[in-house]
Design a protein around this motif. Structure first.
Motif, PDB file in Angstrom:
ATOM      1  N   GLY A  50       4.114 -14.374 -47.143  1.00 42.37           N
ATOM      2  CA  GLY A  50       3.167 -14.535 -48.242  1.00 42.37           C
ATOM      3  C   GLY A  50       2.495 -13.233 -48.606  1.00 42.37           C
ATOM      4  N   SER A 109      -9.972 -14.736 -48.117  1.00 43.54           N
ATOM      5  CA  SER A 109     -10.284 -15.755 -49.119  1.00 43.54           C
ATOM      6  C   SER A 109     -10.008 -17.159 -48.582  1.00 43.54           C
ATOM      7  N   TRP A 134      -1.292 -24.302 -53.089  1.00 44.98           N
ATOM      8  CA  TRP A 134      -1.243 -23.417 -51.925  1.00 44.98           C
ATOM      9  C   TRP A 134      -1.549 -24.282 -50.730  1.00 44.98           C
ATOM     10  N   ASP A 206      -8.696 -20.031 -57.438  1.00 48.90           N
ATOM     11  CA  ASP A 206      -8.257 -19.027 -56.472  1.00 48.90           C
ATOM     12  C   ASP A 206      -7.412 -17.999 -57.234  1.00 48.90           C
ATOM     13  N   ALA A 208      -6.229 -14.988 -56.125  1.00 45.93           N
ATOM     14  CA  ALA A 208      -5.786 -13.973 -55.163  1.00 45.93           C
ATOM     15  C   ALA A 208      -4.681 -13.058 -55.699  1.00 45.93           C
ATOM     16  N   SER A 237      -9.384 -11.971 -53.201  1.00 45.59           N
ATOM     17  CA  SER A 237      -9.070 -11.416 -51.888  1.00 45.59           C
ATOM     18  C   SER A 237      -8.631  -9.969 -52.034  1.00 45.59           C
ATOM     19  N   LYS A 240      -3.898  -9.313 -51.226  1.00 42.04           N
ATOM     20  CA  LYS A 240      -2.695  -9.131 -52.045  1.00 42.04           C
ATOM     21  C   LYS A 240      -2.848  -7.927 -52.971  1.00 42.04           C
TER      22      LYS A 240
HETATM   23  N1  PMP Z   1      -4.857 -18.086 -51.721  1.00 41.44           N
HETATM   24  C1  PMP Z   1      -3.539 -18.017 -51.912  1.00 41.44           C
HETATM   25  C2  PMP Z   1      -2.960 -18.668 -53.115  1.00 41.44           C
HETATM   26  C3  PMP Z   1      -2.710 -17.368 -50.996  1.00 41.44           C
HETATM   27  O1  PMP Z   1      -1.401 -17.322 -51.203  1.00 41.44           O
HETATM   28  C4  PMP Z   1      -3.287 -16.786 -49.847  1.00 41.44           C
HETATM   29  C5  PMP Z   1      -2.481 -16.097 -48.787  1.00 41.44           C
HETATM   30  N2  PMP Z   1      -1.147 -16.343 -48.728  1.00 41.44           N
HETATM   31  C6  PMP Z   1      -4.660 -16.886 -49.703  1.00 41.44           C
HETATM   32  C7  PMP Z   1      -5.418 -17.534 -50.654  1.00 41.44           C
HETATM   33  C8  PMP Z   1      -5.349 -16.346 -48.493  1.00 41.44           C
HETATM   34  O2  PMP Z   1      -5.543 -15.019 -48.531  1.00 41.44           O
HETATM   35  P1  PMP Z   1      -6.523 -14.281 -47.549  1.00 41.44           P
HETATM   36  O3  PMP Z   1      -7.163 -15.271 -46.630  1.00 41.44           O
HETATM   37  O4  PMP Z   1      -5.674 -13.300 -46.812  1.00 41.44           O
HETATM   38  O5  PMP Z   1      -7.534 -13.629 -48.430  1.00 41.44           O
END
Ligand code: PMP
Length: 409
Positions: A50, A109, A134, A206, A208, A237, A240
């Motif tokens: 991911g 996130s 997700w 979300d 991200a 976040s 990414k």
């Molecule tokens: N939201 C989505 C749609 C994601 O794909 C991901 C990680 N694959 C996240 C949130 C979480 O990201 P993180 O906790 O690393 O900020």
């Protein structure tokens, strides 16, 4: 009494009914198998991760001016990082943000989404979750004793109202969407805002992957249509957009009334995001984006080229243009998505994530991520996916001539 179940131990190790109903994150679980196979020396074409891998400078903490780098920091997030995030959304995405009261930075996130849900969901409350979702959304809703209400992937956004009940508390979407790459249109977002307004719901968005948009596609931050944040929580976040998923830094933007509650959860669960990493990001905020943005664009272009390769093979992908994911349809294959992903891994050493992880309506899909492999290896995987679709399709359905991708890129 080795080997005998001991009643007291059984009681001691008993887990909560709530957690018994929660399963592991399918993609993470799948990737653990891939890590094990790789450490046993196997070469796996890994299309299940991911994240996208970027060339990034190894961080040097020399010269960081933030005080207390080794220590806890403000539990809303470092003030300088909050100020930059507010500017990023304010000037980049037309969402005005007060860095003192409307932002919380936390350990990823994933944690931010959970805290937002925890702040608003009472036992039995429902949260609408469009598929493909997700995969942590439903699990997190259940962890808050809420009830996820899934919407099959073929239901248009404009029909979501029929999933609203007296118990609905929120709708959660991912824009752009992992795994399809769909970017919500203005009309879709306006509809969701009207829905939230009409029924007193919260819209959790979300974002991200908001930088992973190809030229010509329009990304609208949902919050820009609700600048007073009357019903919108925006989650994002560094994982990414900055390519630093292992640093665990994410954030949310919400009405002050919500951030006050979420702050308490953050304080009791994680205290603060990692101080030294947040300080590094704050001091290099724009420089790092300058490094990742061209790489993000190359990744999105690759994604869309690969979508073309699948189309050339007669294989559909769910409509979408963004992120580095493709949700690939299994066509006439007699396998479900778990069987398909399992055989692809065992027989061709290619890992993809079964679509069933993204909702019951998605068992005819697998998720392919192009973020961490070379173009040449992805081309080999496309050919192998086509071969497995064809070899598992009952005879009468395979009349199409074979083609191109096996010749390479
Ligand atoms: N939201 C989505 C749609 C994601 O794909 C991901 C990680 N694959 C996240 C949130 C979480 O990201 P993180 O906790 O690393 O900020």
């Amino acid at each position: 009494m080795a080997g005998q179940p001991h009643a007291a131990t059984e009681r001691s190790l008993r887990t909560s009914r709530l957690m018994e109903g929660i399963t592991q994150a399918l993609s993470v679980q799948h990737n653990n198998v891939v890590y094990d196979m790789k450490s046993a020396g196997q070469d796996i074409i890994t299309l299940s991760l991911g994240e996208a891998f970027f060339d990034l400078p190894l961080p040097s903490f020399d010269g960081l001016t933030t005080p207390g780098l080794h220590h806890y920091s403000h539990s809303r997030g470092l003030p300088e990082l909050r100020r930059l995030l507010a500017k990023y959304y304010g000037s980049g995405f037309a969402l005005p943000v007060d860095p003192d009261t409307e932002v919380i930075v936390t350990a990823g996130s994933k944690a931010a989404i959970y805290m937002a849900l925890m702040a608003i969901v009472d036992p039995g409350d429902q949260v609408i979750v469009p598929e493909p979702y997700w995969l942590s959304y439903p699990a997190q809703i259940r962890m808050c004793q809420g009830e996820p209400v899934m919407v099959p992937h073929d239901v248009p956004v404009f029909d979501f109202e029929r999933f609203v009940t007296a118990r609905t508390r929120a709708v959660i979407i991912n824009n752009p969407n992992n795994p399809s790459g769909h970017v919500y249109t203005r009309a879709e977002l306006e509809y969701l805002h009207e829905l939230a307004d009409r029924h007193g719901l919260l819209l959790i968005v979300d974002e991200a992957y908001n930088e992973f948009i190809p030229p010509g596609a329009e990304f609208i931050s949902a919050g820009s249509l609700d600048p007073e944040k009357r019903h919108t929580v925006t989650v994002n976040s560094m994982s990414k957009n900055y390519g630093v998923s292992g640093w665990r830094i994410g954030y949310l933007i919400a009405n002050e009334r919500l951030t006050e509650q979420i702050l308490k959860i953050n304080q009791h669960l994680v205290t603060c995001a990692p101080t030294i990493l947040a300080a590094y990001l704050a001091e290099r905020f724009d420089d790092l984006l300058d490094v990742t943005r061209p790489q993000i664009q190359r990744t999105v272009q690759l994604r869309n080229r690969v979508a073309g390769w699948f189309a050339d093979e007669g294989i559909d992908t769910m409509p979408g243009t963004s992120t580095f994911y493709l949700f690939v349809h299994l066509g006439g294959s007699g396998l479900d998505s778990t069987e398909f992903a399992g055989r692809l891994l065992r027989e061709s050493a290619i890992s993809v994530v079964p679509g069933i992880g993204y909702g019951d309506s998605c068992d005819r899909y697998v998720r392919v991520s192009v973020g961490s492999e070379s173009e040449e290896r992805i081309a080999r995987a496309v050919a192998a996916i086509r071969d497995l679709v064809e070899s598992t399709t009952p005879e009468h359905l395979t009349s199409r001539p074979r083609s191109r991708v096996e010749s390479g890129v």
